[in-house]
Design an enzyme around this catalytic site. Structure first.
Site, PDB file in Angstrom:
ATOM      1  N   ASP A 221     -13.105   1.248   7.898  1.00 63.23           N
ATOM      2  CA  ASP A 221     -12.780   0.791   6.549  1.00 63.23           C
ATOM      3  C   ASP A 221     -13.043  -0.714   6.423  1.00 63.23           C
ATOM      4  O   ASP A 221     -12.126  -1.505   6.175  1.00 63.23           O
ATOM      5  CB  ASP A 221     -11.312   1.105   6.241  1.00 63.23           C
ATOM      6  CG  ASP A 221     -10.961   0.886   4.771  1.00 63.23           C
ATOM      7  OD1 ASP A 221     -11.889   0.910   3.938  1.00 63.23           O
ATOM      8  OD2 ASP A 221      -9.771   0.694   4.459  1.00 63.23           O
TER       9      ASP A 221
ATOM     10  N   ALA B 262       0.843  -1.196   0.000  1.00 64.68           N
ATOM     11  CA  ALA B 262       0.000   0.000   0.000  1.00 64.68           C
ATOM     12  C   ALA B 262       0.876   1.242   0.000  1.00 64.68           C
ATOM     13  O   ALA B 262       2.102   1.160  -0.065  1.00 64.68           O
ATOM     14  CB  ALA B 262      -0.937  -0.009   1.204  1.00 64.68           C
TER      15      ALA B 262
ATOM     16  N   ALA C   7       2.648   1.421   3.779  1.00 64.92           N
ATOM     17  CA  ALA C   7       3.356   0.255   4.315  1.00 64.92           C
ATOM     18  C   ALA C   7       3.164  -0.942   3.407  1.00 64.92           C
ATOM     19  O   ALA C   7       2.361  -0.918   2.477  1.00 64.92           O
ATOM     20  CB  ALA C   7       2.851  -0.064   5.716  1.00 64.92           C
TER      21      ALA C   7
END
Length: 563
Positions: free
Chosen positions: A296, A142, A145
């Protein structure tokens, strides 16, 4: 002159600033950049764009799609900003919201050697001394990280989330640029101050700095684990603090099936209806009992374990709800179910979110239509997430401020509801929510709650009574000593001054050119002084200078785009 010191004291990369402006112009936002009065950088941006390919394909896209593509090309910091904006329906329109929800990272994986060096720097030991095995290929990559699978020395299977080595400096540079542009938006764009762009960037900077600290995510993970310690339908991965820090987070490796892989779930002998119910109950407990919810909850962050157990990952983005907001949500649902528009408006007035300038008559009409749209829908077909999103759009239209967590909750609830329907077509979120709402209403009007609120109200009036005489005395003293002042601020006035300054300079420049031409014409009538080809050299020199100055003035006017 651009007040560079004011808008970007800490800018580290002028090249990056040019790149940002160039990409914005490339995707068709040059008119906005121009309004920011960054004339010098507009020219640099136009040069950058002129070196690229034609943008006819981009012109066919909607403005919302071009905005999303620009953010993706600008990189991880701007992608994160877009994700924040996707939760702010009070700032962006619905078409932009839909596009921002499709934002994707296109980031190559960091070489394993750099990841290992980051772990060594954070934990103080080489990877070989910490882990028995460490896989080179990342499980996930991502913008901030990437995740690698590993094995501890005691044989436990773990995943290691490692922050990208250079991401801190990239984010600091980009947020400095954002702050400078937010200052210009508030100063130069009409109505820009209404959305508080500087406050938005400050909120974003605070949010992303928290997200960069993996130890904070580890503590949040443990809070969720503590909240569901006695719930056998939920599993939260364990945090290994001896192998974690600010840039490294080591978690228990859990092998499960993604909640969206229905075929695999059935083959494993799991019950999709129970999974849907467990997932909804888990999320509603987060919201209405603990006041801390996963913001999320996409399928990649939710896996199913044997026994229909829900396993949740990645707590980098979490939302919070206080008791008052929980009550408002419950009241909203009751108003829809009972078709009570006046009660809904009274709730907005009571919460202080409805201001005097709001058009109550039009608001009442729109809220009536909103309730009518949902009133005739069967309870099993009522989508709570969509209901909240539509309600937020009405609040936005009438510039009624609301907590940003409300939009986070709306999106999360919409996603959870959609996953529930996919797992079980008969899934009914309203029935799942009913016992939570009933308990909130019951607690709200319980004798204990009423006594507590009465005591708080009396305490507030007591404090007001003590401070009021002092405040009145100070007010009168200020008036008596001529120290009472009212500050007036002219917003956008400097832009008018700058435009007038440019116009004045051009007029003065034109007068100088005209004077040179007239003076040179008079000199040409005199047959005195040094001559060249039968003409006075001084007259020819005046014509030449006037020509160069006139040509330069014409080019400047054409480049500015304002004839």
């Amino acid at each position: 002159m651009l007040p560079f010191n004011r808008i970007n004291r800490n800018i580290r990369s002028l090249k990056r600033y040019r790149q940002v402006l160039g990409i914005l112009i490339k995707y068709g936002f040059g008119h906005i950049v121009e309004q920011l009065n960054i004339d010098y950088y507009i020219e640099l941006g136009k040069r950058i764009v002129s070196l690229g390919t034609a943008s006819r394909e981009l012109e066919r896209l909607t403005q919302a799609a071009r905005f999303r593509l620009a953010l993706e090309e600008l990189g991880p910091t701007f992608i994160k900003l877009g994700q924040l904006l996707s939760t702010r329906a009070d700032i962006v329109t619905s078409d932009v919201l839909e596009e921002l929800q499709q934002l994707q990272d296109h980031i190559p994986a960091v070489p394993t050697e750099q990841i290992m060096a980051q772990i060594h720097q954070e934990l103080g030991y080489p990877v070989e001394e910490i882990f028995e095995t460490f896989e080179d290929t990342p499980l996930a990559t991502a913008s901030i990280a990437q995740v690698h699978r590993a094995t501890l020395k005691n044989g436990e299977q773990v995943v290691c989330k490692v922050r990208r080595p250079d991401i801190q400096s990239v984010i600091e540079t980009d947020t400095d640029i954002m702050m400078g542009m937010a200052y210009l938006v508030e100063k130069h764009l009409p109505g820009g101050d209404m959305y508080d762009p500087i406050g938005l960037v400050k909120e974003f900077r605070r949010t992303i700095q928290r997200e960069l600290d993996f130890s904070r995510e580890g503590r949040t993970t443990e809070r969720f684990a503590a909240n569901f310690a006695d719930d056998e339908t939920v599993h939260i991965p364990k945090v290994f603090w001896d192998h974690s820090g600010q840039t490294v987070l080591t978690l228990e490796y859990v092998s499960g099936i993604k909640i969206s892989q229905h075929k695999e779930l059935k083959e494993a002998g799991l019950d999709l209806k129970i999974i849907a119910r467990n997932g909804a109950d888990n999320f509603l407990k987060q919201v209405f009992i603990h006041g801390l919810f996963h913001a999320d909850p996409h399928p990649g962050n939710i896996h199913v374990l044997p026994g229909n157990i829900i396993c949740i990952f990645d707590f980098g983005m979490a939302g919070r709800l206080d008791d008052e907001l929980k009550l408002h949500l419950t009241e909203l649902l009751l108003c829809v179910l009972h078709r009570d528009v006046d009660r809904l408006i009274m709730q907005l007035l009571y919460s202080g979110e409805l201001h005097d300038e709001s058009n109550l008559r039009n608001l009442k009409r729109d809220l009536t239509e909103f309730i009518d749209d949902y009133y005739d829908i069967l309870l099993q077909d009522l989508k709570i997430g969509k209901l909240l999103i539509d309600f937020v759009e009405i609040l936005t239209e009438y510039q009624i401020k609301f907590p940003s967590n409300l939009m986070l909750l709306s999106r999360a609830l919409f996603v959870m509801e959609g996953m529930g329907k996919q797992l079980d077509p008969d899934f009914n979120m309203v029935e799942q929510l009913r016992p939570f709402a009933e308990q909130i209403i019951k607690d709200r009007y319980s004798p204990t709650t009423i006594a507590k609120e009465t005591a708080q109200t009396l305490q507030s009036y007591h404090a007001l009574g003590k401070s009021l005489p002092k405040d009145i005395k100070e007010f009168i003293n200020r008036i008596n000593h001529n120290k009472f002042k009212i500050d007036l601020e002219h917003r956008g006035f400097e832009r008018l001054v700058n435009d007038l300054d440019k116009s004045t300079n051009r007029i003065s420049f034109s007068m100088v050119i005209g004077a040179l031409i007239i003076g040179s014409s008079l000199i040409m009538q005199i047959d005195k002084g040094p001559m060249l080809f039968g003409f006075p050299i001084l007259g020819l020199l005046g014509y030449t200078v006037a020509g160069f100055l006139g040509f330069g003035l014409a080019i400047a006017i054409l480049r500015s785009g304002r004839m």
